[in-house]
Design a protein around this motif. Structure first.
Motif, mmCIF file in Angstrom:
data_model
loop_
_atom_site.group_PDB
_atom_site.id
_atom_site.type_symbol
_atom_site.label_atom_id
_atom_site.label_comp_id
_atom_site.label_asym_id
_atom_site.label_seq_id
_atom_site.Cartn_x
_atom_site.Cartn_y
_atom_site.Cartn_z
ATOM 1 N N ARG A 1 -3.010 -2.988 11.180
ATOM 2 C CA ARG A 1 -4.295 -2.843 11.139
ATOM 3 C C ARG A 1 -4.743 -2.213 9.958
ATOM 4 N N PHE A 3 -3.519 -1.980 7.111
ATOM 5 C CA PHE A 3 -3.150 -2.976 5.861
ATOM 6 C C PHE A 3 -4.470 -4.103 5.804
ATOM 7 N N LYS A 4 -4.914 -4.368 6.868
ATOM 8 C CA LYS A 4 -5.978 -5.091 6.944
ATOM 9 C C LYS A 4 -7.202 -4.575 6.659
ATOM 10 N N TYR A 31 3.014 -8.006 7.866
ATOM 11 C CA TYR A 31 1.573 -8.444 7.327
ATOM 12 C C TYR A 31 1.485 -9.316 6.191
ATOM 13 N N ASN A 32 2.160 -9.379 4.974
ATOM 14 C CA ASN A 32 2.134 -10.581 3.938
ATOM 15 C C ASN A 32 2.646 -11.730 4.590
ATOM 16 N N ALA A 35 -0.700 -12.887 5.468
ATOM 17 C CA ALA A 35 -1.907 -12.788 5.005
ATOM 18 C C ALA A 35 -2.090 -13.875 3.776
#
Length: 227
Positions: A1, A3-4, A31-32, A35
């Protein structure tokens, strides 16, 4: 969250000051993996401030601070490659690091805001340790403290090159108290008496990733900022 949120405000780089728990690196990897806009990491390496306060010399007690600095830095090389297990230590990150985030780590930033007494103590107590030449870095016209930084940086680069066949850009923390400028508005002499000039640390031809500058500025410290 988080990182977003960071990505949504159009930042693309995170800087952390020290070794974090495995959860952080796991989350960055996760995440990456999904993303469109990747987040990249500048990884810092902390130094035990209690040792600095007690010893006031990077080479004191058989190079205690220097050796622990190198050990923590080398541990981080394995950590970002998802290849480390750190034992439980109060006040420090620990656990099993399995996520290889090395392709997202774009640089090392080694060290903390240097205390003037630590810089001066290292320089005064070790006048003959003012040069260093390693695999990737060497000094030119350096102080003993700058040679200490150069050696640590070179050991980090050499370890990753030997074990993982890669290097990444590298920097050393500096800040207002130990920069090369004169600050005549500073009311406390201690805050303007020491100099760390990282321009005295040079990269050799073998170091393709290169050095970059890292300079900490706070709006509230040292005191001359308020004047």
């Amino acid at each position: 969250r988080w990182f977003k949120y960071i990505s949504d405000m159009n930042s693309n780089v995170i800087r952390v000051y020290t070794t974090l728990k495995p959860d952080f690196y796991d989350a960055l990897y996760e995440y990456n993996s999904n993303a469109i806009k990747k987040l990249y990491l500048m990884q810092g390496v902390w130094i035990n401030e209690e040792d600095i306060t007690e010893l006031k010399d990077a080479y004191a007690n058989n190079d205690q601070i220097k050796n622990s600095f190198i050990k923590d830095s080398v541990d981080l090389v394995d950590i970002i490659h998802g290849n480390a297990t750190l034992p439980l230590r109060p006040g420090f990150a620990s656990g099993e690091y399995k996520s290889d985030v090395s392709k997202y780590v774009i640089g090392w930033i080694l060290g903390i805001e240097w205390e003037a007494d630590f810089v001066d103590g290292t320089n005064q107590n070790n006048p003959n340790r003012d040069t260093y030449s390693g695999v990737f870095l060497n000094t030119e016209g350096a102080s003993p403290f700058e040679a200490f930084l150069c050696e640590v940086g070179d050991k980090v680069l050499d370890y990753e090159a030997e074990k993982y066949n890669m290097t990444r850009a590298l920097s050393f923390t500096n800040w207002l108290t130990t920069d090369m400028l004169k600050h005549p508005n500073e009311p406390y002499e201690k805050e303007d008496k020491a100099i760390v000039n990282t321009e005295h640390i040079k990269s050799k031809e073998s170091f393709k990733s290169g050095l970059f500058a890292s300079y900490h500025i706070y709006p509230y410290y040292p005191e001359f900022i308020n004047y």
